[in-house]
Every structure is written in C-alpha cells, then in structure tokens.
Write a protein that holds these residues in place. Structure first.
Motif, short mmCIF file in Angstrom:
data_model
loop_
_atom_site.label_atom_id
_atom_site.label_comp_id
_atom_site.label_asym_id
_atom_site.label_seq_id
_atom_site.Cartn_x
_atom_site.Cartn_y
_atom_site.Cartn_z
N LEU A 158 37.19 49.59 48.33
CA LEU A 158 36.72 49.42 46.94
C LEU A 158 37.33 50.45 46.01
N PHE A 159 37.44 51.70 46.47
CA PHE A 159 38.00 52.75 45.63
C PHE A 159 39.53 52.65 45.55
N LYS A 160 40.17 52.21 46.63
CA LYS A 160 41.62 52.00 46.58
C LYS A 160 41.99 50.90 45.59
N MET A 161 41.10 49.92 45.43
CA MET A 161 41.35 48.86 44.46
C MET A 161 41.44 49.41 43.04
N ILE A 162 40.66 50.45 42.76
CA ILE A 162 40.73 51.08 41.43
C ILE A 162 42.08 51.75 41.24
N PHE A 163 42.60 52.38 42.29
CA PHE A 163 43.91 53.02 42.20
C PHE A 163 45.01 52.00 41.95
N ILE A 164 44.93 50.85 42.60
CA ILE A 164 45.90 49.78 42.37
C ILE A 164 45.83 49.33 40.91
N ASN A 165 44.63 49.17 40.42
CA ASN A 165 44.41 48.73 39.05
C ASN A 165 45.06 49.67 38.04
N ILE A 201 47.27 52.57 38.70
CA ILE A 201 48.65 53.01 38.95
C ILE A 201 49.67 51.93 38.64
N PHE A 202 49.34 50.67 38.93
CA PHE A 202 50.29 49.58 38.69
C PHE A 202 50.05 48.89 37.35
N GLY A 203 49.20 49.48 36.52
CA GLY A 203 49.03 49.03 35.14
C GLY A 203 48.51 47.62 34.99
N ILE A 204 47.65 47.19 35.89
CA ILE A 204 47.14 45.81 35.82
C ILE A 204 46.10 45.69 34.71
N GLY A 205 45.30 46.73 34.54
CA GLY A 205 44.33 46.75 33.44
C GLY A 205 43.02 46.10 33.79
N SER A 206 42.99 44.81 33.96
CA SER A 206 41.76 44.08 34.25
C SER A 206 41.44 44.15 35.75
N MET A 207 40.20 44.52 36.06
CA MET A 207 39.79 44.57 37.46
C MET A 207 39.68 43.16 38.04
N ARG A 208 39.33 42.21 37.21
CA ARG A 208 39.25 40.82 37.65
C ARG A 208 40.64 40.31 38.06
N LYS A 209 41.64 40.69 37.26
CA LYS A 209 43.02 40.29 37.58
C LYS A 209 43.52 41.04 38.81
N THR A 210 43.07 42.28 38.98
CA THR A 210 43.48 43.07 40.14
C THR A 210 43.07 42.38 41.43
N CYS A 211 41.85 41.87 41.47
CA CYS A 211 41.36 41.17 42.67
C CYS A 211 42.23 39.96 42.98
N LYS A 212 42.68 39.25 41.96
CA LYS A 212 43.53 38.08 42.16
C LYS A 212 44.93 38.49 42.63
N GLU A 213 45.44 39.61 42.09
CA GLU A 213 46.77 40.08 42.47
C GLU A 213 46.79 40.51 43.93
N ILE A 214 45.72 41.13 44.40
CA ILE A 214 45.66 41.59 45.78
C ILE A 214 45.74 40.41 46.75
N GLN A 215 45.19 39.27 46.35
CA GLN A 215 45.19 38.09 47.22
C GLN A 215 46.62 37.66 47.57
N VAL A 216 47.56 37.81 46.65
CA VAL A 216 48.92 37.28 46.85
C VAL A 216 49.97 38.36 47.05
N THR A 242 31.91 41.01 43.87
CA THR A 242 31.57 41.97 44.93
C THR A 242 31.88 43.39 44.49
N TRP A 243 33.07 43.57 43.91
CA TRP A 243 33.47 44.91 43.46
C TRP A 243 32.54 45.42 42.35
N SER A 244 32.28 44.61 41.34
CA SER A 244 31.48 45.04 40.19
C SER A 244 30.03 45.33 40.58
N GLN A 245 29.45 44.54 41.48
CA GLN A 245 28.07 44.78 41.88
C GLN A 245 27.94 46.07 42.70
N ASN A 246 28.94 46.35 43.51
CA ASN A 246 28.95 47.63 44.23
C ASN A 246 29.02 48.78 43.24
#
Length: 397
Positions: free
Chosen positions: A61-68, A70-85, A106-110
């Motif tokens: 969950l915390f590594k997902m924030i780093f991806i968001n 460091i890679f300039g994705i911005g939206s956490m919702r979009k980050t979850c979709k990017e990780i899938q592919v 799942t991420w936001s509720q945590n």
C-alpha cells in the motif's frame, strides 16, 4: 524490404519471469535497491488486529504511493489501473501476473480507516531520511527554508465569512516580557498580559465584559482547512502553504502544512521547531528568503547557535524620502540622529515591541530637509526600533 503487417492480437504465452522482463537500469530497480522497505512492518503493527482475515500487505500500500509520486501519475485511482498493466510496477510491489492488484477503494479505505489519524507517514519519512543520512547523501551543515503554496481543490466563490479569534504567536509571551523590561528601564508602566483584550459594556447584563481580539476570514465550504490566498498577480484562491527545509542536495528535512492564509514568517516557527528537534546539533547555517527577516526569526535562529543568511531587503520607504538607515542610532545615548544632526529621543515602547523615537517639532518646523524627512502635520519625525532589532542587524551585516 517488404512491409510487415500484423493480423489480430498475439496470444503467445510468455514463459519469461517478470524478473527477466524488467530492465536492469529501470527506476523501480534502483528504488528497490536503495531502500530497505521492511522497516514499515513494525511501524504499522499496532494498527492491525491479531484476528480476522488476512490484510493487504502494508508495504504494498505504501509502495503504491511512491509509484504515484515518483512516476508523476498524480491520481491514485489512475495509479491502481497503471499497476494492473505495468510489469515493472508489479515487480516493485511483488505482485505476480495472476495476482489481483489492490483497487482504489481498497487503498483509500485503508488510508482513511487505518492510517489517516496516525503518525505512520511521518515515521516512514523519518526512517527513509535516516537511511539517506547514513549513506552520506544528506549535508546537514547548511539548510534552506522557504514555503510554497498549493491550490486546494475548492471553488474560490463558495465560502462563508466567519469571525475567528486571533491566535497568539509562539513568541508573544517572550516578547511581552522583553517589552516590559524595556519599559521599566525607561520608567514606564508595564503592559499587562490581558491588555490585548478590550473591555466593553454589556447592556444586557449591566457588566463589563472582555472581548478577545478577532478578525473576519473566508472559510471554504468545500475545504474548511484551506485558507484564502492572494499575493501579487497570482490568482485569488483557497490554498495550503508548505513550509519546508531542505539540504543543498534537495533532501527534504522537515515540512509543515498550514492554511494558505498563514504568513510565511508565522508558519516558519512550527517547521523550524520540527527541524531542530531532530537535527539541531548538526545544523550550522540557515538560509532563508528576504520575507523571513523579522526580529523574532533572527533572534530564534541566532540564539540556537546557528548563523542566518538572507538576501538584501530593500527598505519600504516612500519615494523621495530618507531611508531608515540614514537615521543613525546611538546605542550609548539610546537615541537617533537625523540627516540634519538633530536628536530623536526615546518616547515609549509600544505593545508590538517597537521603541518609538520622536524629534522635537521646533527642530523640524523650519528644517530645510523636512520635505525629504516627514510630512506630518505636527512637524515631528518618528523612527521605530524593535526591542530585538540587534538580532536583525546582525543577520543583515
């Protein structure tokens, strides 16, 4: 050479592992190699129950924030979709090809239920910074402080006008003690600590009541914690202010977020305290913007045994008039000398901490330099000097 044309999708089964598919120079490999992420587990252990179904790995969950970020994705919702592919992101998180990626809900509720009211984010920040310091990446000798405004996601036209109490500055008690010492030395009565409260007559009760000083501010209906910010040519908006200190290599050492309507010279103290609580013994120099050159800030930094550096600040004097530095202060006699060599004598020390020095109206009335000195109707020049002015002068020398 004949042109190649693909027909349809390629359903070839990939036999390679994710490890083999990620380039050795990819950013996720460097990020994974430079940080030992296992330190997160003991930090969040008290936020989880010993019973119930297994949770999502907190490190994921915390590594997902780093991806968001460091890679300039911005939206956490979009980050979850990017990780899938994205195979590189999956490798970094330790999620296999056939494993389900945590969705945004799942991420936001945590975040909301488990982490939002905890200090875990600050602890993670401190731990990563500690690792950077141990590797010699951080230079603590000189730190640089400034603030930046971040626009809030709030409509600037939707607000309520509310009356709020004016909060005391962190140094007000010390300043009042200094003011009273100075007043007593000059034979003046001390200012009482409740003098900033006004006494008013309440017609309903027939008694005197104390009114705390208040002010009117705009409160956003969308984001009440933000503040209305307007500076120079910038657009008026609701925003937040991030008071930040970093080293010469760009490592953030301390950061405090406040409402956008809080002045930099006020938010400085909370961020500076966080910085010194952790690294005071290692810091020798503090570099700040010209807006921080106030007697209180200069005093605070210098008394901590640190040198303060700031750029030259142009005197805010009306065009065509003498600058304040052209009036010479005589410390021995505690007076000022004007450009015509006339004395401005001590008058009083006001509740804001400024000593007032006033000229003799008879000297000014027929003075040939009066047109460049004062336009007062009573022919009197007033020069002020803060009770902590010597600290500001030391910084500016």
């Amino acid at each position: 050479m004949a042109m190649t044309k693909r027909n349809g999708k390629n359903d070839t089964i990939i036999l390679n592992t994710i490890e083999e598919l990620i380039p050795q120079d990819h950013d996720v490999r460097m990020l994974d190699n430079c940080i030992d992420w296992s330190f997160i587990y003991p930090l969040v252990e008290n936020l989880y129950s010993d019973v119930g179904r297994p949770s999502i790995d907190p490190v994921v969950l915390f590594k997902m924030i780093f991806i968001n970020i460091i890679f300039g994705i911005g939206s956490m919702r979009k980050t979850c979709k990017e990780i899938q592919v994205n195979l590189a992101y999956r490798w970094f998180l330790g999620i296999s090809m056939d494993e389900k990626v945590p969705n945004y809900s799942t991420w936001s509720q945590n975040y909301i239920r488990r982490y939002s009211n905890s200090e875990v984010f600050e602890k993670i920040f401190d731990q990563i910074l500690k690792q950077a310091i141990s590797y010699g990446f951080v230079d603590m000798e000189t730190v640089y402080g400034d603030s930046t405004h971040q626009k809030a996601n709030a409509n600037k036209n939707k607000y309520t006008d509310e009356e709020v109490e004016i909060m005391k500055k962190i140094y007000e008690n010390d300043l009042l003690d200094e003011i009273n010492r100075d007043r007593e030395e000059h034979g003046k009565k001390p200012i009482k600590k409740n003098e900033k409260e006004e006494l008013n007559f309440d017609e309903e009760t027939g008694k005197l009541k104390r009114d705390i000083q208040t002010k009117h501010i705009k409160i956003s209906k969308t984001d009440s914690e933000s503040g209305c910010f307007h500076k120079g040519e910038k657009e008026k908006c609701f925003a937040y202010s991030h008071q930040t200190f970093c080293d010469r290599n760009g490592f953030v050492l301390a950061s405090v977020c406040v409402a956008g309507n809080v002045h930099d010279s006020v938010s400085f103290f909370s961020a500076y305290k966080v910085l010194n609580d952790k690294y005071m013994d290692q810091i020798k120099n503090v570099c700040l913007d010209a807006g921080y050159i106030t007697p209180a800030i200069c005093k605070t930094v210098l008394e901590n045994g640190q040198k303060m550096y700031a750029p030259y600040k142009r005197p805010m004097t009306k065009k065509g008039y003498y600058k304040k530095y052209e009036y010479v202060y005589d410390e021995g006699y505690d007076c000022y000398l004007c450009p015509n060599n006339k004395v401005l004598s001590y008058s009083t020390t006001n509740k804001l901490g400024y000593k007032e020095y006033k000229s003799n109206p008879k000297d000014c009335e027929n003075c040939p330099l009066r047109g460049r000195c004062t336009s007062s109707k009573n022919f009197q020049k007033v020069v002020t000097r803060h009770v902590w002015e010597e600290y500001r002068e030391e910084v500016m020398d």
